[in-house]
Each structure stands twice: as C-alpha cells, then as structure tokens.
Design an enzyme around this catalytic site. Structure first.
Site: not given
Length: 357
Positions: A257, A259
């Site tokens: 992921t 960010f």
C-alpha cells in the site's frame, strides 16, 4: 570460546563508545540547526533534505549492512535529532496498530507524536486545522487499486502532498483464542477483506464478513469478543492480545500500500521527485489525449493515471495523474503551464521525494 570472544567484545565496546560520541555530536549540530530555523520560522521537517541524506548513505554504503538497514538506522537518528528541535505530530487512520501507523514510522521514524483518527476524513481535518503537523493517508493498494475516499478529499483539501511511503501489507487472521472455534464473524477494513477475498472464500466461505473502520479496530473488537476474528497485522494482534489463526492470508504475496504524507509544507526538489495533479477536460472527442500531449512534448514521464466521477450529475470525470519530476524542474514547469491552459480544471496536489521503500 570465551577467550576468543573477549577481545572482539572489547572491540565492539570501543566502537560503540565512538558511535555514541558521534551521535551526540550530530545531535548538538542538529540543535544549532534548530536555533537557526527558529529565527526564520523554518519548518522542522524537510522531506527533501531527509530523502537526500537517506539516498546518500545508501550510495556510500560499503556493506556488509544492507542499504535498507543502513537507511533505517539513519532515519531513526534523524527522527531523534529532529525531536530535539520539536516533536512533530502526525495524524493517521487509527487506532494504534494500523498499517497507517506503520507508514508514519516508516516515513518519520519513531520520535514523533502519533495522532490516531477514526477515519480518513478526520486525518485530513486534523491536518487542515493544524492539530497535526502532517497526516498520513492511504492512496492506493497494489492489488485493489485506489483508495477512493482519499482521492475525493485530495480534490478539495488545501493541504499539499509532501511525501510518499510504500509498505508491505501482510494480513493475518487472528482471534482471542488463536482458533476459529466459536467465531461467527470476521472483521476488517473493507480493503483488507477485498485483499483476502480468495483465501476467505476457500477457507471460511460461510462465516460472515463485516467491514469496520480499520484493521486495528477489528483487532480491538476481537480482543473483547471471542466470537469475532480479525484480519490485521500481527502488531495489532499483539496489542490486543490475539492469537494467530493463519498468517499471510493476503491473496497477493507482494501486497503493498502506498501512503501520501499531507500537510501545509511546500517541499523543495530532492533530486528524485514525483508531482501529483488533478485534471478535468471539456467533454469532447480527443480531449484527454490533447490534454496530456504536453507531457510527451517536454519529455515528462507519467507514472499513474486514475479517474474518478465528478459527482455533478453528468458523465464527467476528474483525472488523478502522477508524473516524474518536481514543479521547479524546467521541463515539468513548461509541461504544467501548457496542461493548465488546456484543462477545464487543474490542481497541483504537490511535489515530493520519491518513496525510498
């Protein structure tokens, strides 16, 4: 063996003493930097400077320590020295134990004040209001794509993106007993449920799945109720006293992921940067092609292209675009000037150092 180890341990003790002395010398210089910054009201955290330092130590690293290990050590050194000036407050999607919290430490080091928030909206709100110096929000996942709520909020926020960090996301199924005996529901964030969908379909197809605000919240709930199992990081599981039923249940073993770090800081060039934009075009044939043509003309590489409905009752879209380079780069500046002239809507979300992870 003791006779062989003793001189080696004495050598390590001597080196450690030198390291400690040098660390405190560095801290003293950092304090002097802090005094200069205070005179000009300059920001404590400069992402471009820290990125340059971390890239530099990797380039100069002769081993045997790996580059990532050396960068991790220096990130903590910079974090601790930065805290001597002022401890930075960073908002993130909480509670404690989320992957968002891990992203905070991966970007800032551990010498920061974390501010857990119940939603992505609250992360933006705390950062915009100045309750936090920065916020860390998920932007996209390697298997499930964009985090739509973050994209929608980036469109309207006055904050800028001042950094990015990508972390590996390993999901574990956990419960209070470490087994699935008596478990009637599996809780996790909607993204985590999606990232583990195939595994859950194969192993627990008949157990209810319930989306909650965050994986750490699911872990907290499982710690209170033996009928609930949580999908979360093992760090969150340890915080709430859970046992691991099965680790690494994400469908993609390379699940990551990305960010974004948001704040009010306009980041300078670091030498390896990305710029994020939001664009809209008139509804006519070839409009998107014509809009993006200046990037090719000026040799600017596009690394990401994402669309979101404009939510105005018509079939119109905003386009989220990432490009290589900083807005102060001449080629990028020329391309953006032409993009702005051709776009029905144009917003620079920020220029920031490329993630080191």
């Amino acid at each position: 063996m003791t006779d062989k180890l003793k001189p080696l341990r004495e050598k390590i003790d001597s080196i450690d003493a030198q390291i400690l002395d040098l660390l405190n010398q560095r801290a003293q210089v950092a304090q002097e930097v802090g005094h200069v910054k205070a005179e000009t009201n300059a920001p404590v955290f400069r992402p471009e400077r820290e990125a340059q330092v971390l890239r530099g130590v990797a380039e100069r690293n002769p081993g045997p320590l790996g580059d990532k290990e050396v960068q991790s050590i220096f990130r903590e050194i910079m974090s601790s020295c930065r805290a001597l000036e002022r401890r930075v407050t960073v908002a993130y999607l909480g509670p404690a134990g989320t992957f968002s919290e891990q992203a905070v430490y991966a970007q800032f080091g551990t010498a920061v004040e974390g501010l857990p928030c119940p939603s992505i909206d609250e992360v933006f709100r705390a950062t915009e209001a100045g309750t936090a110096d920065f916020g860390v929000v998920p932007v996209e996942n390697s298997s499930e794509g964009a985090i739509n709520r973050t994209l929608d909020l980036l469109l309207t926020t006055p904050c800028l993106i001042s950094g990015e960090v990508a972390i590996a996301v390993h999901h574990s199924l956990m419960s209070k007993t470490g087994t699935m005996d008596g478990v009637t529901v599996i809780c996790a964030h909607s993204q985590a449920l999606a990232q583990c969908q195939a595994w859950l379909n194969q192993n627990y197809p008949n157990i209810e799945r319930r989306a909650v605000a965050s994986n750490a919240e699911a872990a907290r709930m499982a710690g209170d109720d033996p009928a609930i199992a949580a999908i979360a990081s093992e760090l969150a599981g340890n915080m709430y006293g859970l046992g691991v039923v099965k680790g690494h249940i994400q469908d993609d073993p390379h699940n990551r992921t990305r960010f974004a770090v948001i704040g009010k800081l306009e980041t300078g060039p670091s030498g390896s940067d990305h710029t994020s934009l939001v664009l809209a075009v008139p509804n006519k044939a070839g409009a998107v092609y014509q809009l993006l043509a200046p990037l090719a003309t000026h040799g600017v590489s596009m690394t990401r292209f994402e669309s979101r409905p404009a939510r105005m009752g018509t079939w119109e879209y905003y386009f989220y675009v990432d490009i290589e380079g900083h807005v102060h780069n001449p080629a990028v500046a020329k391309a953006l000037a032409e993009l702005k002239d051709n776009a029905a809507f144009f917003k620079v979300l920020g220029s920031y150092p490329t993630s080191l992870t």
